[in-house]
Design an enzyme around this catalytic site. Structure first.
Site, PDB file in Angstrom:
ATOM      1  N   LYS A  54       5.839  -0.548  -1.226  1.00  0.00           N
ATOM      2  CA  LYS A  54       6.276  -2.158  -1.591  1.00  0.00           C
ATOM      3  C   LYS A  54       7.535  -2.502  -2.074  1.00  0.00           C
ATOM      4  O   LYS A  54       8.223  -3.626  -1.715  1.00  0.00           O
ATOM      5  CB  LYS A  54       5.205  -2.597  -2.815  1.00  0.00           C
ATOM      6  CG  LYS A  54       3.918  -2.514  -2.166  1.00  0.00           C
ATOM      7  CD  LYS A  54       2.602  -2.454  -3.133  1.00  0.00           C
ATOM      8  CE  LYS A  54       1.196  -2.357  -2.329  1.00  0.00           C
ATOM      9  NZ  LYS A  54       0.264  -2.005  -3.246  1.00  0.00           N
ATOM     10  N   GLN A  98      -1.734  -1.687  -9.456  1.00  0.00           N
ATOM     11  CA  GLN A  98      -1.999  -0.652  -8.149  1.00  0.00           C
ATOM     12  C   GLN A  98      -3.229  -0.178  -8.613  1.00  0.00           C
ATOM     13  O   GLN A  98      -3.524   0.360  -9.590  1.00  0.00           O
ATOM     14  CB  GLN A  98      -0.898   0.440  -8.042  1.00  0.00           C
ATOM     15  CG  GLN A  98      -1.161   1.144  -6.710  1.00  0.00           C
ATOM     16  CD  GLN A  98      -1.124   0.611  -5.357  1.00  0.00           C
ATOM     17  OE1 GLN A  98      -0.181  -0.154  -5.270  1.00  0.00           O
ATOM     18  NE2 GLN A  98      -2.049   0.747  -4.673  1.00  0.00           N
ATOM     19  N   ASP A 123      -2.216 -10.075  -5.182  1.00  0.00           N
ATOM     20  CA  ASP A 123      -3.456  -9.400  -4.454  1.00  0.00           C
ATOM     21  C   ASP A 123      -4.487 -10.542  -4.188  1.00  0.00           C
ATOM     22  O   ASP A 123      -5.298 -10.212  -3.242  1.00  0.00           O
ATOM     23  CB  ASP A 123      -3.900  -8.438  -5.441  1.00  0.00           C
ATOM     24  CG  ASP A 123      -3.339  -6.895  -4.844  1.00  0.00           C
ATOM     25  OD1 ASP A 123      -2.918  -6.807  -3.942  1.00  0.00           O
ATOM     26  OD2 ASP A 123      -3.260  -6.160  -5.781  1.00  0.00           O
TER      27      ASP A 123
END
Ligand code: NDP
Length: 287
Positions: A54, A98, A123
């Protein structure tokens, strides 16, 4: 029939290039540098690889990337405080935590994710964004299903009026995929572990999405000849061998188009995250 292979690498490159151009435009027109903060708690090796990817993608595209590394024994309160700090940070437009979180705070994952400002929730897991997706308002949508839709569009695959079947009803893939396909006027059926006569249902699909987490679960006889097959599954069957939820070698002879694993949907997820950071900036500044 041998299916066309839908290469995640090519589509991810196109999605990233479009994100790069948008980042450039936002910088030039509004003097804003999009910023993403990724919080990683503990030392899960797979998570470390994902976070590195990322970070690398952000750097390629001109997005400011901040990786916040917190120790394994981080408490829920410490993590919530960090999220509050990033929610208030003017130069951070996207925040993600995460997953999975370490065992000691895993049970609080929902509360922790819900602390992220919905406008920075790249997300797309916050209930506010889920609600907007369901009602059809502009929202940050989970990256994997959003990437699948983007890929279908880029591949020129028609969705409107088609019969779509999704196997899997998770909040991360199956459910958002349902709303995305329905919003594009597909007729969608969602299957799960209690679905009866699964292969009868899947054989009706013009577009079949597999998000199950079981290696090679979808066999050729479950696929309608000429269907488009999107394999979201990532299953490690040996230290260096990944396979999807679809029996690729058999399915490729029946489908008209299919995503491989590896090299398929997995690559789209990070590319869509970059698009979501851009979308978050646009939603926050209403530009
Ligand atoms: P979940 O485990 O959360 O959900 C799996 C779904 O599959 C459930 O809805 C379950 O049904 C259903 N299922 C399980 N067994 C069967 C069965 N025998 N028949 C029909 N349905 C069944 O998984 P995720 O959605 O998070 O992930 C699915 C796969 O996608 C995994 O391999 C994961 O690694 C991969 N993935 C890939 C990503 C990427 O970037 N490409 C991102 C996210 C996930 P029920 O609800 O009844 O239990």
């Amino acid at each position: 029939m041998t299916a066309k292979i839908l290469s995640g690498k090519d589509f991810a490159a196109q999605i990233k290039e479009s994100a790069r151009l948008e980042v450039e435009e936002i910088k030039n027109k509004f003097n804003i540098t999009p910023g993403l903060a990724v919080i990683i708690v503990g030392e899960n090796p797979a998570s470390q690889v994902y976070v590195r990817n990322k970070h690398k993608s952000c750097e390629e595209l001109g997005i400011k990337s901040e990786v916040v590394t917190m120790p394994e024994n981080t408490t829920k309160e410490e993590l919530l405080n960090k999220i509050d700090e990033l929610n208030a940070a003017k130069d951070i437009h996207g925040i993600l935590v995460q997953l999975p979180l370490p065992d000691a705070i895993k049970n609080h994952s929902e509360e922790i994710l819900n602390r992220i400002n919905p406008l920075k929730d790249v997300d797309g897991f916050h209930p506010m964004n889920v609600g907007k997706l369901v009602t059809g308002s502009p929202a940050l949508v989970p990256c994997t299903p959003a990437g699948c839709l983007e890929m279908l569009d880029l591949a020129g695959i028609e969705i409107e009026g088609k019969r779509a079947v999704i196997i899997g009803r998770s909040n991360i893939v199956g459910k958002p995929m349902l709303h995305l396909l329905m919003s594009r006027n597909a007729t969608v059926t969602v299957c799960h572990s209690r679905t009866k006569n699964l292969s009868e249902v899947t054989r009706e699909a013009d577009i079949l999405v597999a998000a199950i987490g079981k290696p090679k679960f979808v066999t050729a006889d479950m696929i309608k000849p000429g269907a488009v097959v999107v394999d979201v599954g990532i299953n490690r069957i040996a230290p260096k061998k990944l396979v999807g939820d679809v029996d690729f070698d058999a399915a490729v002879e029946v489908a008209s188009a299919i995503t491989p694993v590896p090299g398929g949907v997995g690559l789209l997820t990070v590319a869509m995250l970059m698009k979501n950071v851009v979308k978050a900036v646009k939603l926050q500044y209403q530009i």
